[in-house]
Design an enzyme around this catalytic site. Sequence first.
Site, PDB file in Angstrom:
ATOM      1  CD  GLU A 187      19.911  42.204  -0.371  1.00  0.00           C
ATOM      2  OE1 GLU A 187      19.953  41.354   0.571  1.00  0.00           O
ATOM      3  OE2 GLU A 187      19.436  41.962  -1.496  1.00  0.00           O
ATOM      4  CB  CYS A 220      15.573  41.047  -5.264  1.00  0.00           C
ATOM      5  SG  CYS A 220      14.098  42.016  -4.805  1.00  0.00           S
TER       6      CYS A 220
END
Length: 223
Positions: free
Chosen positions: A105, A2
Site C-alpha cells: 500500500e 488493495c
Amino acid sequence: MCGRFTITLPLDELIVRYLIMENRLAKFAPNYNVAPMQFIPAIIEGKQGNRLGELRWGLVPSWAKEDKIGASMINARAESLPDKPAFRKLLTTRRCLIPADGFYEWQQRAGGKQPYRIVMKDGSPFAFAGLYDIWTDPQGNKLATCTIITTEPNSLMAEIHSRMPVILQPKHEAEWLDRDNTDTGSLLKLLQPYDAAKMRAYPVSSAVGNVRNNTKELLEEAK
C-alpha cells in the site's frame, strides 16, 4: 484499496495450509508483485473439498457486455456488497479465498508516495476474502475472474491508507468458503479489519510501482 500483493510460499506449503484436495494450477511460481488483470491462485469449495485454481484479478460480472470492466473492479467494499448488483448475488453464491503472504500500500507524503509492504508478524500466509464470477464472451469462451473485498483500516493501516483488504481469520476461512452458508448477515460479520497487533508494515522500494518488476528484492526493507 488493495492493488498489489505477494504470494511467495512453495506450492506444497500452500496445499497443506489451505487443505487443498484438488489442485488445478497448471504452474505456480513465487510472485513478488501481483497486479490487477493477472491470473492469480484462488481457492473455492469444490465437491471433494477445497479446490485450488486460477482466477483473473478484476471482476467481470456474468452479465457484463465486455471483459474490460474488470480493470475497474479489482476491489469491492464490504459495506456496500448487499447493495451492488455486481456483488449482491455473489456474496451468497460465489465466494473464494485469495492466498497471500503480504500486500503493498502507498502512503501519501509531502514529497510523494511511499510504498509499504504489510505482513503478519510471524511471517505466516493469510487469505483475502474474495468474490468470483464466470463471464462468457460471444464466442462461448469462459473467463473466471475475482475481486478482493476491502474494509475500514485497522490502527496500523490507518497511518498508511484509508482502506485495507479483508483478511479472514483462519478460523473463519472454512465458513467463508462453505457453499451451504447463504446467510448474508453472518457472512458480512466476517468482513472485519484484521487484528493490527498481529501485523507489521515496513517501507519498500518504489520499484514495486512498476508491474514489470517482480523479484525478491522488492520484499526488502527500504533504507
